[in-house]
Design a protein around this motif. Structure first.
Motif: not given
Length: 129
Positions: A10-19, A21-37
């Motif tokens: 629920k923290d990832i909007p449908v058709l949206g994303s959330r970042r 943060a990692r201890r090292q390296g660049m952020d990871v982007a989480l994506f949620r599509n219209a099928s809730d994948e």
């Protein structure tokens, strides 16, 4: 394998994303599509390093906000005729909780640097004296 909880679906909007943060390296982007994948990619377009988390999610792809390259959410692969790939992170959703592999968070794609843009991107040596 150790799975680390990063958020609720629920923290990832449908058709949206959330970042994430990692201890090292660049952020990871989480994506949620219209099928809730839910998908996880390094938050960096393979073209010019644009923040994929700010792109438009559609189907199983995301359009980079800089130059509109389409990146496959499941593969990280740029859609032809564009070429390139962004690192993919394994993700699972269990009982509405999104998890990433801790080993990948600690080690995956640490060699990639965030893009540098704008007037402060390059250092110009100044002679003092």
């Amino acid at each position: 394998m150790t799975w680390t909880t990063v958020c609720s679906i629920k923290d990832i909007p449908v058709l949206g994303s959330r970042r994430v943060a990692r201890r090292q390296g660049m952020d990871v982007a989480l994506f949620r599509n219209a099928s809730d994948e839910v998908f996880a990619l390094l938050d960096r377009c393979p073209h010019k390093g644009g923040p994929l988390s700010q792109g438009i999610v559609f189907g199983r792809g995301v359009a980079c906000p800089l130059h509109n390259w389409t990146i496959g959410l499941d593969s990280g692969q740029a859609q032809a005729p564009d070429e390139g790939c962004t690192p993919v992170f394994q993700v699972r959703v269990a009982d509405g909780v999104v998890q990433l592999l801790q080993s990948e968070l600690d080690s995956h794609a640490l060699d990639l640097a965030p893009p540098q843009a704008g007037p402060c991107a390059k250092r110009i040596p100044i002679a003092v004296g």
